[in-house]
Design a protein around this motif. Structure first.
Motif, PDB file in Angstrom:
ATOM      1  N   THR A 125       0.858  -1.188   0.000  1.00  0.00           N
ATOM      2  CA  THR A 125       0.000   0.000   0.000  1.00  0.00           C
ATOM      3  C   THR A 125       0.894   1.237   0.000  1.00  0.00           C
ATOM      4  N   GLU A 127       1.042   3.901   1.716  1.00  0.00           N
ATOM      5  CA  GLU A 127       1.482   4.419   3.015  1.00  0.00           C
ATOM      6  C   GLU A 127       2.669   3.639   3.594  1.00  0.00           C
ATOM      7  N   LYS A 179      -4.926  -4.718   0.685  1.00  0.00           N
ATOM      8  CA  LYS A 179      -5.496  -3.363   0.730  1.00  0.00           C
ATOM      9  C   LYS A 179      -6.041  -3.020   2.119  1.00  0.00           C
ATOM     10  N   HIS A 200      -5.192  -3.046  -9.883  1.00  0.00           N
ATOM     11  CA  HIS A 200      -5.338  -2.581  -8.499  1.00  0.00           C
ATOM     12  C   HIS A 200      -4.558  -1.285  -8.252  1.00  0.00           C
ATOM     13  N   ASP A 203      -5.135   1.381  -5.378  1.00  0.00           N
ATOM     14  CA  ASP A 203      -4.889   1.097  -3.960  1.00  0.00           C
ATOM     15  C   ASP A 203      -3.491   0.567  -3.665  1.00  0.00           C
ATOM     16  N   LEU A 204      -2.783   0.062  -4.677  1.00  0.00           N
ATOM     17  CA  LEU A 204      -1.506  -0.584  -4.438  1.00  0.00           C
ATOM     18  C   LEU A 204      -0.414   0.010  -5.321  1.00  0.00           C
TER      19      LEU A 204
END
Length: 291
Positions: A125, A127, A179, A200, A203-204
């Motif tokens: 992810t 973050e 996720k 994806h 989100d990734l």
């Protein structure tokens, strides 16, 4: 009566001999050839290269062939597919090697992905990207949790190298688990990760500076019920390697992928894979890894 039967039998032999001689006089292309029939269960887009290589190898043989992707009302696990090949319900599959697989099936010992499936990039992810930027050793990776499928043949690699794993047998669910923070990274082969990321990308991301590598040779494995097919594949692979068509196909599929992966600017962390049988030749990585 007996004389008549003997004469008839002799005439039958002569006719059969003449037919055989006439058939041998015709060029091979005018004689009916038996179609090589191959049943497999590789249905996902990530299997595209190996299936194209299978076609190339069969074309090198010169005989007509028919490849059939067997459908099933239920999704078959890798373990179930392997059993079907062993039992002769399917003719072949491509899968990473192990001593048990080499015992129960016929391995064609050419690593069809040239080791790429053991070169892993990490889906994470956004973050977590800053955390993963600072990882340069296996020890630093160990506090983080990987996602994996326990039916996949390299599942044990993570365990035996002391890496923590959360597992699911549902391929699609693994992306959703990542996720939602059920684990920290999903290790994917460099040859498959870009297509998955495209699905994806909201989100990734792929971790910037790190890659994993372990010996993970994937072979064509043929059912012991089909030694004829094993011989065809072995000969065809040798021809495709010698004439450069195998390398050309590999480059067509993966040259752009490898360029995007930016391998020379990543830290490589090596993992042991004890499932590779003793005596297996080291993979020649020169097709994709510069010194």
């Amino acid at each position: 009566m007996l004389v008549s039967l003997q004469i008839g039998f002799a005439m039958s032999l002569m006719v059969s001999g003449l037919i055989f001689c006439v058939l041998m006089l015709f060029p091979a292309e005018f004689r009916a050839e038996e179609v090589i029939h191959i049943r497999h269960y590789h249905l996902q887009p990530r299997h595209g290269f190996a299936l194209k290589l299978l076609e190339l190898v069969l074309e090198k043989n010169g005989a007509p062939y028919r490849i059939e992707a067997v459908q099933s009302p239920e999704v078959l696990t890798e373990g179930r597919v392997e059993k079907m090949v062993v039992n002769g319900e399917l003719d072949m599959l491509f899968i990473s090697t192990s001593a048990e697989r080499e015992r129960t099936m016929i391995p064609i010992k050419v690593p069809i992905y040239r080791g790429l499936l053991g070169l892993r990039l990490l889906l994470i992810t956004p973050e977590n990207n800053e955390k993963f930027k600072n990882i340069t050793t296996l020890k630093q990776l160990k506090p983080y949790v990987a996602g994996h499928n326990p039916h996949w043949s390299d599942f044990h690699v993570f365990k035996e190298n002391g890496l923590r794993v959360v597992s699911s047998t549902n391929y699609q669910l693994l992306f959703e688990m990542l996720k939602h923070g059920r684990f920290d990274y999903f290790s994917r082969g460099v040859n498959e990760v870009w297509g998955e990321l495209a699905l994806h990308s909201d989100d990734l991301i792929i971790a910037d500076n790190i890659m994993l590598f372990y010996q993970h040779p994937v072979y064509f494995f043929v059912s012991k019920h089909r030694p004829d097919l094993a011989a065809v594949l072995e000969q065809g692979l040798a021809k495709a390697t010698e004439d450069g068509s195998y390398r050309a196909l590999f480059d067509r599929y993966y040259a752009d992928t490898l360029k995007k992966a930016n391998l020379n600017n990543r830290t490589m962390i090596f993992l042991n894979n004890t499932a590779v049988p003793a005596g297996t030749a080291p993979i020649d990585t020169s097709w994709w890894l510069t010194p």
